[in-house]
Enzyme design. Structure first.
Site, PDB file in Angstrom:
ATOM      1  CG  ASP A  53      -2.221   0.180   4.082  1.00 59.15           C
ATOM      2  OD1 ASP A  53      -3.059   0.895   3.510  1.00 59.15           O
ATOM      3  OD2 ASP A  53      -1.322   0.626   4.819  1.00 59.15           O
ATOM      4  CE1 TYR A 111      -6.058   0.149  11.538  1.00 52.49           C
ATOM      5  CE2 TYR A 111      -6.757   2.290  12.377  1.00 52.49           C
ATOM      6  CZ  TYR A 111      -6.721   1.345  11.357  1.00 52.49           C
ATOM      7  OH  TYR A 111      -7.363   1.606  10.168  1.00 52.49           O
TER       8      TYR A 111
END
Length: 245
Positions: A53, A111
């Site tokens: 994003d 992540y």
């Protein structure tokens, strides 16, 4: 034709995410494609392992490109970096088997989400972590993380409706803290749109006592986004590693 894998690091602060967009050239993929095409002399597609994003960072994003001839990997890396802005870097270029695709061949991702719980945002890291000045019960967060690991339908942990499949596997969620710094590591097969940031918001709400650890399972069971936590800001999120078999 030869296929090459690029490993890429970038500071996502000023970019509109990874994916190329028609209304802006300010994306990681778009800038990489421009640099690679300038270097090769012809239009070259750069296929990433997945989208990040706007505002999300990467320490180890991967991409694949197909070139007609053999290149010197180290020189190609150096020349590409010379064309790229300072906040995007090719860490290495590797020749791989034809048929390799950065997204389709990936078997998992890792992540990291970084949180600063100090009273005031840290001067030097404020762009790379979420300032959340609250006491956090790490034991409660770890208990909630236990409900979120495994293979589940994560429809309640994404902001994108109509996904073909929301079934994913999270192998582990590691929560570590030292002083006012907290890192949450997610290791799984893959993640849906906003999934890691929603998981993080859910864990942070658990850490402050806004929700009980067992409530983390409610969004899994009901597939209702309203049962999960808030969307944590993009700036604390890093794609650390993409794994391949």
């Amino acid at each position: 034709m030869r296929t090459y894998k690029l490993t890429i690091a970038y500071d996502g602060t000023r970019y509109q995410g990874w994916q190329r967009q028609g209304n802006t050239g300010n994306t990681i993929q778009g800038i990489l494609e421009e640099a690679v095409s300038e270097e090769t002399g012809y239009e070259t597609e750069v296929n990433g392992s997945g989208r990040t994003d706007a505002g999300v960072h990467a320490r180890g994003q991967t991409a694949s490109i197909v070139l007609p001839g053999r290149i010197t990997e180290a020189e190609f890396t150096w020349r590409l970096n010379d064309r790229l802005p300072a906040d995007i870097r090719i860490l290495r270029t590797e020749l791989v088997k034809n048929g390799f695709h950065a997204r389709k061949s990936a078997s998992g991702k890792v992540y990291e989400y970084h949180v600063d719980t100090g009273e005031r945002p840290d001067v030097f890291t404020r762009r790379y972590c979420y300032h959340f000045p609250h006491f956090l019960d790490l034991d409660a967060m770890r208990e909630a993380a236990g409900y979120l690991t495994g293979t589940h339908e994560y429809a309640g942990y994404t902001d994108k409706k109509g996904e073909k499949s929301t079934r994913r596997t999270i192998y582990d969620i590691m929560i570590s803290g030292q002083g006012s710094r907290l890192v949450i590591e997610y290791n799984g097969t893959g993640f849906l749109y906003h999934m890691v940031r929603i998981l993080t918001g859910t864990l942070l709400e658990t850490g402050t006592g806004q929700r009980l650890p067992g409530e983390a399972a409610a969004a899994l069971r009901t597939k209702d986004r309203r049962q999960a936590g808030f969307l944590a800001p993009a700036r604390g999120l890093f794609l650390r590693e993409v794994r391949y078999d």
